[in-house]
Scaffold this active site. Structure first.
Site, short mmCIF file in Angstrom:
data_model
loop_
_atom_site.label_atom_id
_atom_site.label_comp_id
_atom_site.label_asym_id
_atom_site.label_seq_id
_atom_site.Cartn_x
_atom_site.Cartn_y
_atom_site.Cartn_z
N TRP A 16 0.83 -1.22 0.00
CA TRP A 16 0.00 0.00 0.00
C TRP A 16 0.85 1.25 0.00
O TRP A 16 1.92 1.27 0.61
CB TRP A 16 -0.85 -0.03 1.27
CG TRP A 16 -1.46 1.27 1.66
CD1 TRP A 16 -0.93 2.21 2.49
CD2 TRP A 16 -2.75 1.76 1.25
NE1 TRP A 16 -1.81 3.27 2.62
CE2 TRP A 16 -2.93 3.01 1.87
CE3 TRP A 16 -3.76 1.26 0.42
CZ2 TRP A 16 -4.09 3.77 1.69
CZ3 TRP A 16 -4.91 2.02 0.25
CH2 TRP A 16 -5.06 3.26 0.89
N MET A 17 0.38 2.32 -0.67
CA MET A 17 0.97 3.65 -0.43
C MET A 17 -0.14 4.68 -0.22
O MET A 17 -1.21 4.57 -0.81
CB MET A 17 1.89 4.09 -1.57
CG MET A 17 1.22 4.67 -2.79
SD MET A 17 2.40 5.50 -3.90
CE MET A 17 2.56 7.12 -3.12
N ASN A 18 0.13 5.65 0.67
CA ASN A 18 -0.67 6.87 0.66
C ASN A 18 0.26 8.07 0.55
O ASN A 18 1.05 8.09 -0.41
CB ASN A 18 -1.75 6.92 1.76
CG ASN A 18 -1.30 6.78 3.18
OD1 ASN A 18 -0.78 5.76 3.57
ND2 ASN A 18 -1.53 7.78 3.99
N ASP A 19 0.20 9.03 1.42
CA ASP A 19 0.84 10.34 1.19
C ASP A 19 2.30 10.29 0.72
O ASP A 19 3.10 9.53 1.28
CB ASP A 19 0.89 11.15 2.48
CG ASP A 19 -0.41 11.20 3.24
OD1 ASP A 19 -1.38 10.59 2.81
OD2 ASP A 19 -0.42 11.85 4.30
N GLN A 35 4.12 7.11 2.47
CA GLN A 35 3.41 6.29 3.46
C GLN A 35 3.21 4.91 2.85
O GLN A 35 2.59 4.77 1.78
CB GLN A 35 2.06 6.93 3.79
CG GLN A 35 2.19 8.24 4.52
CD GLN A 35 2.60 8.02 5.97
OE1 GLN A 35 1.77 7.69 6.82
NE2 GLN A 35 3.87 8.22 6.26
N TRP A 43 -4.14 0.11 4.09
CA TRP A 43 -3.45 0.97 5.06
C TRP A 43 -3.16 0.17 6.33
O TRP A 43 -3.98 -0.62 6.77
CB TRP A 43 -4.34 2.18 5.38
CG TRP A 43 -3.63 3.22 6.19
CD1 TRP A 43 -2.94 4.29 5.71
CD2 TRP A 43 -3.53 3.27 7.62
NE1 TRP A 43 -2.41 5.01 6.75
CE2 TRP A 43 -2.75 4.41 7.94
CE3 TRP A 43 -3.99 2.48 8.66
CZ2 TRP A 43 -2.45 4.78 9.24
CZ3 TRP A 43 -3.69 2.84 9.98
CH2 TRP A 43 -2.92 3.98 10.25
N PHE A 75 4.24 8.19 10.37
CA PHE A 75 3.27 8.97 9.59
C PHE A 75 3.99 10.01 8.73
O PHE A 75 5.22 10.05 8.63
CB PHE A 75 2.26 9.63 10.54
CG PHE A 75 1.09 8.75 10.91
CD1 PHE A 75 1.11 7.37 10.70
CD2 PHE A 75 -0.07 9.30 11.46
CE1 PHE A 75 0.03 6.56 11.03
CE2 PHE A 75 -1.16 8.51 11.80
CZ PHE A 75 -1.12 7.15 11.59
N ASP A 140 1.91 15.61 10.88
CA ASP A 140 2.37 15.98 9.54
C ASP A 140 3.22 17.25 9.54
O ASP A 140 2.92 18.24 8.85
CB ASP A 140 1.16 16.16 8.59
CG ASP A 140 0.24 14.95 8.60
OD1 ASP A 140 0.71 13.87 9.00
OD2 ASP A 140 -0.93 15.08 8.23
N GLU A 192 -4.89 18.25 7.60
CA GLU A 192 -3.76 17.32 7.50
C GLU A 192 -2.74 17.91 6.52
O GLU A 192 -3.08 18.74 5.66
CB GLU A 192 -4.22 15.97 6.96
CG GLU A 192 -5.29 15.30 7.81
CD GLU A 192 -5.59 13.87 7.35
OE1 GLU A 192 -5.33 12.95 8.13
OE2 GLU A 192 -6.08 13.68 6.23
#
Ligand code: FRU
Length: 449
Positions: A16-19, A35, A43, A75, A140, A192
């Site tokens: 998985w990837m996010n930000d 992320q 996630w 994070f 963040d 965020e």
């Protein structure tokens, strides 16, 4: 099941990837941290993955940079170059400043690299900033070097609930609270991923923009998570709102955006394109989530208003392969699944317009763009709500089509709409020109990979 890896968009090798996180440059190399859950396509167990690029189009994967420890998951955060060795990790060390989510809540921590980002060590004095009792959303950090002489300091923007806090430090290890800014009056929202970036203004002088991502309040559950921009005055101690504000991208798939340091050029922003796993039999896809196309930012004045312009950075691309004559209905095969389509129109007459439909190999619709003299609508099969923006559709429109996503930059980049288009792989575009004015369209295929 066809291979759905996009060509123009970074995706994690597995999981998985996010930000995007820690965007930084060393020499000619662009670093992307992100992320990342290496073990599953959802996630969880969040690390910082790492990739580098020389052109922001072709990416090389590297070993994971930061893994969770007793302070928690890793994070979102940023990277700074500590040229003056203020933190004592070594001259020119790269220092990552990020949130850890764990037993102490959302705390801010440091890690450092003295080999240009290849290997990382956790600072043994973490955390460097903990939330006050009872504060849950405290994350963040974005750190910039600001000021001259005795006022020179590291300045951190931190998303704390409905606010952005400013903290200051001389050594990255000790922080003191400076001020609190509330860019968005809507009650119940959660901010965020703040970013503060100097963008060249209409007369060439830089204007500070605050970027921030918003989780809408529960009462607005139907509204989207979007990235906003706000022009600000910034003296290193506090943020003061100037009039102009806007949404960076109106589509459903652009969030948690951050910028690379500009180094004298217009800054480049990227966001996370959230996507759902395809629910198809035999799906063996090993990854989920992608990075948006990187976009160079400038500000322009149009009809007295300050407008944020984005131009996609697309790496190498083949020469134009198609030109479409006006007043035609045409179908253009995409040479390959990744392509960049440029459309150009003069100002549209009332009631005129054009449509561009993206279809898969079976001829089924993946996405539809409808442009009239007053609005632009982009819909995609995997997003039930189409995006409609009031715009005139004139000027150059660039459409970045890849396996699994479409990004639209209309009105010379002043109007961006991005959407994932899972699970289909694009095969052709059908254009229906009802404008009565010239629509020039060229399709270029990307050469990356
Ligand atoms: C934004 C975000 C950040 C947080 C990270 C966790 O998408 O929620 O606020 O640091 O993702 O993965």
């Amino acid at each position: 099941m066809p291979d759905e890896r996009p060509r123009l968009h970074f995706t994690p090798p597995t999981g998985w990837m996010n930000d995007p996180c820690g965007l930084t440059r060393t020499g000619d190399t662009w670093h992307l941290f992100y992320q990342h859950n290496p073990d599953a396509r959802v996630w969880g167990n969040i690390h910082w993955g790492h990739a580098t690029s020389l052109d922001l189009a072709d990416w090389t994967d590297h070993p994971i940079a930061l893994a969770p420890d007793e302070l928690g998951l890793i994070f979102t955060g940023c990277c700074v170059r500590d040229v003056e060795d203020t933190a004592g990790f070594g001259a020119d060390a790269l220092v990552a400043v990020f949130t850890q989510a764990g037993p102490l809540g959302q705390v801010q921590s440091l890690a450092f690299s003295t080999d240009g980002g290849a290997s990382w060590s956790m600072f043994d004095g973490n955390p460097v900033l903990a939330p006050p009792e009872g504060v849950k959303d405290h994350r963040d950090p974005k750190v910039v070097r600001h000021g001259d002489g005795p006022d020179r300091a590291w300045v951190m923007l931190l998303a704390v609930g409905e606010t952005i806090e400013v903290h200051r430090s001389n050594d990255l290890r000790h922080w003191s609270a400076s001020s609190v800014f509330r860019p968005d009056p809507r009650p119940g929202i959660i901010l965020e991923v703040p970013d503060l970036v100097a963008v060249p203004g209409p007369d060439g002088d830089p204007i500070w923009l605050l970027l921030y991502s918003v989780i809408p309040a529960d009462t607005e559950a139907s509204s989207r998570r979007l990235v906003h921009w706000q022009a600000v005055d910034f003296d290193g101690h506090q943020l003061v709102a100037l009039g102009p504000t806007g949404v960076v991208d109106h589509g459903p798939s652009f969030y948690a955006a951050l910028t690379w340091p500009a180094d004298g050029e217009p800054p480049i922003v990227v966001g996370w394109m959230d996507e759902s796993l395809p629910e198809v039999a035999g799906d063996r896809r090993e990854w989920c989530g992608r990075l948006s196309t990187p976009r160079q930012l400038t500000l322009e004045r149009r009809a007295g208003e300050l407008v944020l312009r984005q131009s996609p950075v697309l790496g190498r691309a083949a020469n134009p392969t198609h030109q479409v004559e006006p007043d035609d209905d045409v179908v253009i095969d995409l040479l390959d699944r990744a392509s960049i389509t440029r459309l150009e129109t003069a100002e549209l007459e009332p009631k005129s317009g054009y449509e561009l439909q993206l279809i898969d190999r079976e001829g089924d619709e993946i996405a539809m763009l409808e442009v009239t003299s007053t609005r632009i609508t982009l819909s995609a099969t995997d997003h039930p709500d189409p995006t409609t923006v009031h715009a005139i559709g004139a000027g150059q429109t660039t459409i970045v089509i890849d396996a699994g996503s479409v990004e639209l930059f209309a009105e010379d980049g002043a109007c961006a709409i991005s959407t994932t288009t899972l699970p289909s792989v694009p095969h052709a575009v059908k254009v229906r020109n009802r404008t009565g004015v010239l629509v020039t369209l060229s399709v270029r295929a990307a050469l990356s990979h």
